[in-house]
Design a protein around this motif. Sequence first.
Motif: not given
Length: 283
Positions: A205-215
Motif C-alpha cells: 500500500r502507498v500512503d503518500s509520495a514518500d511512504r508505503l507499507w506492506w503486511p
Amino acid sequence: MTATGFHEGETTTQRRAGVEAEAGRLEGMLDSSGLSPGAAKFLASQRFAALTARDHAGVLWISPLAAPPGFLRGHHDILRVSAFPRGGDPLHEIPTGQQVGLIAIDFATRRRLRVNGELVSADRPGGMTVRVDQSYGNCPKYIHNHAIDVATLAAPPRIPARHASVLDASDQAFIARADTFFLGTSHPTRGRDASHRGGPPGFVRVDSADRLWWPDFPGNNMFNSFGNLAVDDEAALLFLDFETGATLHITGTAQVRWTTPGGPGDDGGVGRNVAFAVHAVAR
C-alpha cells in the motif's frame, strides 16, 4: 566473513514473534558455508536472480539479473555470475570488495536459494565473482508463477533512467499492480541480504509520495530480513514488470510495526507489517 547461527537482530525478532523454538530447528542452515552440490546444480539451471549491494556512493539497492541458464556457476565457496545489472540500473557499475546478497528463484517450481558473500571481482565482460559465506533455501510460500524472458529482462531501457526523491503517480500505480517485489537489507557485520516478498496484487500500500507499507505473512520464522532491520533500518525495494522488463528501484528505511493480530490491514494474520520511508527512486 564466516557467519554462524542467528545474529542478535534475528533472535530479538524471533522472540518478539514467539517463534524461538521453531526458528532454532532451522538455525543449522545458516552454518553451511559455501555451496553444496545440490545448491550449485539449482543455481546452474536458473535464469533470474536479484542482487543486493551498495553503489559507489554507499547507497543500498537491489537489482535484477537475467541470463540464460548457466550464468550462475558455483563450486565450493565460489559463485561466478556471468551477468551484470543492465545499463541504467543503480548497480550497473557495481563496486567490488563489498558484501552482497543474492536470491535465485525458479518461479515455475516455486524454489528459491539465498546466497550471501563478498563480491571479490567484477570484470567486464566476464562477470562477477562472489566468495560465498552462506547459502540456504527458503520456503516456497507466496511465489507467483512469472515467466522469465531473458531478452526482455536483460535489455537496457529504451529511455534514460529517471531519478527522484519521491514516488510519482506512475510509480504508485506500478506498486499497486505488483504481486511480487524484492527486499534488500543489511547488517553491519553479517553483510547484505536479498529476499522475495509476494502476495495478492495490491498487497503493498502507498500512503503518500514518500511512504508505503506492506503486511507480513507467515513464513519460515527465521526472520533474516526483519532481523537485519532490527539492527540497521536501511532497506531497498525492487518492483519488476516481468512482461515489459520495466523496473522500479526504491531505497530508504524500513521499520517493522507490531500490531494486534487480525486487525485492519493485517492480511497475514500475524500482527506485524513493514513501514517504508522513501529516500530515492530510480526507474
